[in-house]
Design an enzyme around this catalytic site. Structure first.
Site: not given
Ligand code: KIV
Length: 265
Positions: A47, A183
C-alpha cells in the site's frame, strides 16, 4: 531490551482469543510510536505505492521499495513482529526465484513475508516455509489483482466463491502459512474462515470475528487524500492526536468494538 513478539506469541494469542493489532508502517519513527502504543505487528504493505508514492495501485511497487522500507521499520521496532509484503511480480514466478526475493525482505529485517493469492500460491508457500521463511497469506480482495477483479470490490459474496475461500484458507495453512489476511469479505464468511483455521486471521474489512485487525496507517490517520474504503475508521478525528489515534485503535480492537457493523460487509 523488550521481549520480541514472535509468530508463536501471535498464534497463542489467536488460540486464547486475545485480539491482535496490526497496522501498516513504512518508517522508523512510526515503528517506534506504533509499538509504544501497543501495536503487536507492523506490515510494510505494498500500500506504500498508494500512500507514499502516489500511485493509483500497488502494481508499480518494487522489491527494492519494500526492502528499503523494511530496513527503516526494523531500525525503529524493537518488539513488534515485522511483516514485509511481496510486491507484484516478485512471487508469481518459480518457488526458487520467490525464495530469493523473500530472502531479501527477511534480510532487511522482516520476520515473515506476505503474498497475495490462494490455490496458485500453495507450492510457493510450501517451498518458502519448508526453508525457514514464515508466510502470511492474503485472501479476498487482493489489490494486486485489481484489474482481474474489475475494481476494488467486496469478494466472497456468492456461495460457491465463499466455499472456495474457506478451502483455500485451509489449504494455505496446510501448506505452511502461519497467518492469513482477509480483505473486504462479508463478516459472516470471515467468521467461518476464522473458525476453520488455527490462525491467526487478520481482517481488513472482514468484520470483528477475525483473530486480529489491520488498517493502512495513512487511512486511519486521515493523511491519505484518496478515496477511503467503508472499512476505514478515521481515528484522528475521534482522538485528536496521532498518538491518541493509535492508542484508541489498539483499545478498540482489543475490546472488539472495532470494526463495527458500519465498517463491515
Ligand atoms: O499493502 C497493504 O497495506 C496490505 C494491507 C491492506 C493488508 O496488504
Amino acid at each position: 531490551m523488550p521481549m520480541r513478539i514472535t509468530l508463536s506469541t501471535l498464534q497463542k494469542m489467536a488460540q486464547e482469543g486475545n485480539k491482535i493489532t496490526q497496522l501498516t508502517c513504512y518508517d522508523a519513527s512510526f515503528a517506534a510510536l506504533l509499538e509504544a502504543a501497543g501495536v503487536e505487528t507492523l506490515l510494510i504493505g505494498d500500500s506504500l505505492g498508494n500512500v507514499l508514492q502516489g500511485h493509483e495501485s500497488t502494481l508499480p511497487v518494487t522489491l527494492r521499495d519494500i526492502v528499503y522500507h523494511t530496513e527503516c521499520v526494523a531500525r525503529g521496532a524493537k518488539r513488534a513482529f515485522i511483516i514485509g509484503d511481496m510486491p507484484f511480480g516478485t512471487f508469481q514466478i518459480s518457488p526458487q526465484e520467490t525464495f530469493r526475493n523473500a530472502a531479501e525482505i527477511m534480510a532487511a529485517g522482516a520476520h515473515m513475508v506476505k503474498l497475495e493469492g490462494g490455490r496458485p500460491m500453495l507450492e510457493t508457500v510450501r517451498f518458502l516455509t519448508e526453508r525457514g521463511i514464515p508466510v502470511c497469506g492474503h485472501l479476498g480482495l487482493t489489490p494486486q489483482s485489481v484489474h482481474q477483479l474489475g475494481g476494488f470490490k467486496v469478494q466472497g459474496r456468492q456461495e460457491g466463491e465463499a466455499q472456495r475461500m474457506i478451502e483455500e484458507a485451509r489449504m494455505l495453512e496446510d501448506a505452511g502459512a502461519g497467518m492469513i489476511v482477509l480483505e473486504a469479505i462479508p463478516a459472516a464468511l470471515a467468521k467461518q474462515i476464522t473458525a476453520a483455521v488455527r490462525g491467526p486471521t487478520i481482517g481488513i474489512g472482514a468484520g470483528v470475528e477475525c483473530h486480529g485487525q489491520v488498517l493502512v496507517l495513512h487511512d486511519m490517520l486521515d493523511v491519505y487524500p484518496g478515496k477511503k474504503a467503508k472499512f476505514v475508521k478515521n481515528y484522528v478525528r475521534v482522538a485528536g492526536t496521532i498518538q491518541g489515534a493509535i492508542e484508541l485503535y489498539v483499545k478498540e480492537v482489543k475490546a472488539k468494538t472495532f470494526p463495527g457493523p458500519e465498517h463491515s460487509f
